[in-house]
Design a protein around this motif. Structure first.
Motif, PDB file in Angstrom:
ATOM      1  N   ILE A  69       0.831  -1.209   0.000  1.00  0.00           N
ATOM      2  CA  ILE A  69       0.000   0.000   0.000  1.00  0.00           C
ATOM      3  C   ILE A  69       0.863   1.255   0.000  1.00  0.00           C
ATOM      4  CG2 ILE A  69      -1.672   1.318   1.356  1.00  0.00           C
ATOM      5  CD1 ILE A  69      -2.851  -1.321   2.282  1.00  0.00           C
ATOM      6  N   VAL A  70       1.926   1.241   0.809  1.00  0.00           N
ATOM      7  CA  VAL A  70       2.812   2.413   0.859  1.00  0.00           C
ATOM      8  C   VAL A  70       3.494   2.643  -0.487  1.00  0.00           C
ATOM      9  CG1 VAL A  70       4.938   3.307   1.890  1.00  0.00           C
ATOM     10  CG2 VAL A  70       3.190   2.272   3.341  1.00  0.00           C
ATOM     11  N   PRO A  75       4.283   7.424  -4.599  1.00  0.00           N
ATOM     12  CA  PRO A  75       4.525   8.428  -5.653  1.00  0.00           C
ATOM     13  C   PRO A  75       3.469   9.527  -5.700  1.00  0.00           C
ATOM     14  CG  PRO A  75       4.845   6.209  -6.492  1.00  0.00           C
ATOM     15  CD  PRO A  75       4.211   6.068  -5.154  1.00  0.00           C
ATOM     16  N   VAL A  76       2.203   9.128  -5.565  1.00  0.00           N
ATOM     17  CA  VAL A  76       1.128  10.127  -5.612  1.00  0.00           C
ATOM     18  C   VAL A  76       1.205  11.059  -4.410  1.00  0.00           C
ATOM     19  CG1 VAL A  76      -1.376  10.447  -5.662  1.00  0.00           C
ATOM     20  CG2 VAL A  76      -0.333   8.537  -6.894  1.00  0.00           C
ATOM     21  N   ILE A  77       1.406  10.475  -3.214  1.00  0.00           N
ATOM     22  CA  ILE A  77       1.468  11.301  -2.008  1.00  0.00           C
ATOM     23  C   ILE A  77       2.687  12.220  -2.039  1.00  0.00           C
ATOM     24  CG2 ILE A  77       1.785  11.196   0.495  1.00  0.00           C
ATOM     25  CD1 ILE A  77       0.095   8.714   0.541  1.00  0.00           C
ATOM     26  N   GLN A  80       1.961  15.092  -4.452  1.00  0.00           N
ATOM     27  CA  GLN A  80       0.961  16.009  -3.909  1.00  0.00           C
ATOM     28  C   GLN A  80       1.497  16.739  -2.681  1.00  0.00           C
ATOM     29  OE1 GLN A  80      -2.993  14.616  -3.482  1.00  0.00           O
ATOM     30  NE2 GLN A  80      -3.132  13.933  -5.607  1.00  0.00           N
ATOM     31  N   PHE A  81       2.397  16.110  -1.935  1.00  0.00           N
ATOM     32  CA  PHE A  81       3.013  16.799  -0.812  1.00  0.00           C
ATOM     33  C   PHE A  81       3.887  17.953  -1.292  1.00  0.00           C
ATOM     34  CE2 PHE A  81       6.471  17.201   2.359  1.00  0.00           C
ATOM     35  CZ  PHE A  81       5.701  17.567   3.452  1.00  0.00           C
ATOM     36  N   LEU A  82       4.619  17.733  -2.380  1.00  0.00           N
ATOM     37  CA  LEU A  82       5.414  18.826  -2.957  1.00  0.00           C
ATOM     38  C   LEU A  82       4.509  19.943  -3.466  1.00  0.00           C
ATOM     39  CD1 LEU A  82       8.137  16.762  -4.868  1.00  0.00           C
ATOM     40  CD2 LEU A  82       8.361  17.966  -2.685  1.00  0.00           C
ATOM     41  N   LEU A 228      -3.869  13.456  -0.989  1.00  0.00           N
ATOM     42  CA  LEU A 228      -3.115  13.674   0.244  1.00  0.00           C
ATOM     43  C   LEU A 228      -4.011  14.223   1.348  1.00  0.00           C
ATOM     44  CD1 LEU A 228      -0.438  13.863   1.809  1.00  0.00           C
ATOM     45  CD2 LEU A 228      -0.130  16.143   0.812  1.00  0.00           C
ATOM     46  N   ILE A 229      -4.748  15.280   1.048  1.00  0.00           N
ATOM     47  CA  ILE A 229      -5.589  15.909   2.072  1.00  0.00           C
ATOM     48  C   ILE A 229      -6.740  14.989   2.459  1.00  0.00           C
ATOM     49  CG2 ILE A 229      -7.125  17.853   2.529  1.00  0.00           C
ATOM     50  CD1 ILE A 229      -5.305  19.575   0.848  1.00  0.00           C
TER      51      ILE A 229
END
Length: 354
Positions: A69-70, A75-77, A80-82, A228-229
């Motif tokens: 899962i991680v 990659p997506v998280i 989106q964090f950046l 992310l949110i």
């Protein structure tokens, strides 16, 4: 005398839990994970596997599932964090170039960058004191970070040993119960176990459902950091109302920086309103059920009391402990309704006249 010894023992255990609460977090987390994994290990035992091999199989499967899962979401998280950090940087620029000048014009107080720099130069001593406090906080946070990393390493080890020896631990606890109270304690333990299992599994399902709902809704309104949110808001929903407040705050900031308009904020409010309606009308009734029956006032009080008494571990265990107490209080209420104290002592029969 026996009651006094029992009361003194309970008070001593409560005092020890209070004093040792800072180091008990990994043990409580491991106990919860072992409690959740025990039914699956027991099913594998019924298929003919040994307890140790079944525990190893469940542990390896859970570890591989978590890593998968991680790796799938990382990659997506990360991207989106950046994007979220870039949104925060743009928000600070917008605050400096747009919001502060407007506030300065309306309030009549200079609030530009030069004024703030001059104020900082005139208060260098205070800034030095603040810097010293910040350094101490950073050092303390560094030690806390090391402790957190050690806990991350310790939790899987404790979980494995607790899961392997779970029936043996329960048997040892059962041997400590006096025989005259064993049927009563067994009845209360079964009801508490049913209540706690329903709560934990249902709450985890509600968290996942809310995270997916928030992520899909925020993606529909065009938020670039929706996944992310949404996932963060779903995870934070374990503490009541924290997920909604944190999610609305983060999503409002991100959507305003992304679009530069206030109208899309209404979309954020609609998404989280729909999520709360689904939680109360669909997710909680179907995934948790009505057996828990935690009133919102009881939820708020339990979380605040747990955090005040035991810190983070209190926040973590507040609702599960409250669910168990509700199961015990239901039996106490049933016994009270059947007691002579509630029903009243019948009057003595009239004596016949001689």
């Amino acid at each position: 005398m026996n009651r006094f010894v029992a009361l003194a023992t309970l008070l001593l255990l409560g005092w020890l839990l209070y004093r040792l609460s800072p180091i008990l977090t990994p043990f409580f987390v491991a106990a919860i994970l072992a409690y959740l994994g025990n039914p699956l290990v027991s099913r594998l035992q019924k298929l003919g596997l040994g307890r140790g091999f079944a525990t190893t199989a469940v542990f390896v499967f859970a570890t591989l599932l978590g890593i998968g899962i991680v790796l799938a979401l990382l990659p997506v998280i990360q991207s989106q964090f950046l994007l979220f950090l870039d949104s925060v940087s743009k928000y600070l620029t917008l605050l400096q170039q747009n919001i502060l000048p407007r506030l300065s014009a309306r309030l009549g107080i200079p609030m530009d960058t030069g004024t703030l720099t001059g104020y900082a130069a005139r208060n260098t001593q205070k800034l030095g004191e603040w810097a010293g406090r910040g350094l101490q906080l950073a050092l303390h946070s560094g030690s806390s970070l090391i402790t957190a990393l050690l806990n991350v390493i310790l939790i899987p080890v404790l979980t494995f040993y607790l899961l392997r020896d779970w029936p043996r631990l329960l048997a040892r606890i059962r041997q400590l119960v006096p025989l005259r109270y064993l049927p009563l304690v067994s009845l209360l333990a079964r009801d508490s176990d049913a209540m706690l299992t329903a709560f934990l599994r249902g709450q985890i399902s509600v968290m996942l459902a809310l995270g997916v709902t928030y992520a899909i809704g925020l993606s529909i309104i065009g938020l670039k950091t929706a996944i992310l949110i949404g996932l963060l808001a779903g995870i934070l929903s374990f503490v009541p109302y924290l997920g909604v407040i944190g999610g609305v705050t983060m999503a409002t900031l991100a959507i305003y920086v992304q679009t530069g308009q206030f109208l899309p904020i209404l979309g954020v409010l609609v998404v989280f309103t729909v999520g709360q309606v689904l939680e109360s009308m669909v997710f909680t009734p179907y995934l948790v059920g009505d057996r828990i029956g935690l009133h919102p006032v009881a939820v708020i009080f339990a979380v605040l009391a747990g955090g005040e008494l035991f810190g983070f571990i209190g926040l973590l265990l507040a609702l599960p402990v409250t669910a168990v107490l509700i199961a015990l209080l239901r039996h106490a209420h049933h016994w009270y309704l059947r007691s002579a104290c509630y029903q009243g002592t019948p009057p003595p029969p009239d004596r016949a006249e001689p």
